[in-house]
Scaffold this active site. Structure first.
Site, mmCIF file in Angstrom:
data_model
loop_
_atom_site.group_PDB
_atom_site.id
_atom_site.type_symbol
_atom_site.label_atom_id
_atom_site.label_comp_id
_atom_site.label_asym_id
_atom_site.label_seq_id
_atom_site.Cartn_x
_atom_site.Cartn_y
_atom_site.Cartn_z
ATOM 1 N N SER A 105 -16.031 72.644 68.225
ATOM 2 C CA SER A 105 -16.515 74.000 68.499
ATOM 3 C C SER A 105 -18.034 74.051 68.551
ATOM 4 O O SER A 105 -18.724 73.231 67.942
ATOM 5 C CB SER A 105 -16.027 74.965 67.424
ATOM 6 O OG SER A 105 -14.629 74.920 67.297
HETATM 7 N N1 SAH Z 1 -12.044 72.669 64.173
HETATM 8 C C1 SAH Z 1 -12.229 71.660 65.169
HETATM 9 C C2 SAH Z 1 -12.123 72.233 66.573
HETATM 10 C C3 SAH Z 1 -10.988 71.634 67.221
HETATM 11 S S1 SAH Z 1 -10.448 72.262 68.756
HETATM 12 C C4 SAH Z 1 -13.520 70.897 64.973
HETATM 13 O O1 SAH Z 1 -14.301 71.274 64.079
HETATM 14 O O2 SAH Z 1 -13.760 69.922 65.684
HETATM 15 C C5 SAH Z 1 -8.838 72.824 68.300
HETATM 16 C C6 SAH Z 1 -7.915 71.815 67.689
HETATM 17 O O3 SAH Z 1 -6.700 72.501 67.389
HETATM 18 C C7 SAH Z 1 -7.521 70.665 68.619
HETATM 19 O O4 SAH Z 1 -7.790 69.452 67.994
HETATM 20 C C8 SAH Z 1 -6.032 70.873 68.833
HETATM 21 O O5 SAH Z 1 -5.303 69.677 68.966
HETATM 22 C C9 SAH Z 1 -5.641 71.616 67.582
HETATM 23 N N2 SAH Z 1 -4.394 72.389 67.680
HETATM 24 C C10 SAH Z 1 -3.921 73.127 68.712
HETATM 25 N N3 SAH Z 1 -2.744 73.684 68.414
HETATM 26 C C11 SAH Z 1 -2.459 73.300 67.130
HETATM 27 C C12 SAH Z 1 -1.367 73.537 66.246
HETATM 28 N N4 SAH Z 1 -0.331 74.310 66.583
HETATM 29 N N5 SAH Z 1 -1.402 72.974 65.027
HETATM 30 C C13 SAH Z 1 -2.447 72.183 64.638
HETATM 31 N N6 SAH Z 1 -3.500 71.923 65.427
HETATM 32 C C14 SAH Z 1 -3.509 72.466 66.657
#
Ligand code: SAH
Length: 227
Positions: free
Chosen positions: A75
């Site tokens: 993010s």
């Molecule tokens: N918080 C993260 C941002 C990641 S982007 C950081 O600091 O880098 C969003 C993430 O959510 C992705 O890695 C994606 O695979 C995950 N995601 C999407 N749907 C999900 C679900 N149902 N359960 C767990 N993770 C999920």
């Protein structure tokens, strides 16, 4: 300054990952209304360049989302700051937080740097393994699991805060039930190309109040696990 010194920026601390570059990011966040000094300090301290591929390290202190593989992104720092700040609003100090969507592990690390006990859930095994290596090498005790985060992590709840870092058409009920009285849930809600960052606060009597923080764009919250 001599020409020779200018040719060795790392040696004099103006490299793209230097403290000066990080401080510039903090100034930018301040200009964009991030006020909580604890949050700003955590972002100043955590080396974001360790959460992206080496080829992208020079861009790690720009206020922008960056690709982390598997079509996912780390993010934008402003969004991380805004979500984290919401947990500390009204003089609160959350002890235990659940994150849905570990991704690179950056948001979880920011929370851990603030002294929070962190639980994080990720559906893509490969991303989770890389994030776990980062937690280990930074000496952080972040608890994580490979699962569909839409069911939360009820065994360890209730949580003082829940951060959902992927976008969904609506708030997920299973998550708000895992929020402690006085707790705060932050989640992007809306269409896939444009969401609102919503804050849900659970009062002491269990009633819920909703606030709208900002327009945001997150990758989607998906079902099913990927290795
Ligand atoms: N918080 C993260 C941002 C990641 S982007 C950081 O600091 O880098 C969003 C993430 O959510 C992705 O890695 C994606 O695979 C995950 N995601 C999407 N749907 C999900 C679900 N149902 N359960 C767990 N993770 C999920």
């Amino acid at each position: 300054m001599t020409a020779r010194m200018r040719l060795q920026p790392e040696a004099i601390g103006v490299g793209m990952t230097s403290q000066r570059v990080r401080d510039r990011l903090i100034e930018r966040l301040r200009e964009n209304d991030i006020r909580d000094e604890r949050v700003l300090n955590a972002i100043r301290t955590v080396p974001r360049h360790l959460f992206v591929d080496e080829a992208l390290a020079t861009r790690a202190y720009e206020d922008t989302a960056l690709p982390i593989g598997h079509g996912q992104t780390i993010s934008q720092p402003w969004v991380v700051a805004k979500m984290t700040e919401a947990l500390f609003a009204d003089g609160k100090s959350p002890a235990k937080v659940l994150e849905v969507g570990t991704g690179s592990g950056y948001q979880a690390t920011i929370l851990a740097a603030l002294g929070i006990e962190v639980f994080t859930v990720e559906r893509i095994g490969d991303l989770l393994r890389t994030a776990r290596k980062r937690f280990r090498s930074l000496g952080l005790n972040v608890r994580s699991k490979h699962d569909d985060g839409r069911i939360g992590w009820p065994e360890n709840g209730p949580y003082d805060g829940i951060l959902v870092t992927a976008g969904a058409p609506a708030l997920v009920d299973a998550l708000s039930t895992q929020l402690a009285p006085g707790g705060t849930l932050v989640a992007p809600v809306g269409a896939s190309n444009a969401q609102r960052l919503l804050v849900l606060r659970k009062d002491a009597d269990g009633s819920l109040r909703q606030d709208d923080l900002a327009p945001v764009v997150f990758v989607p919250l998906l079902s099913g696990l990927v290795d």
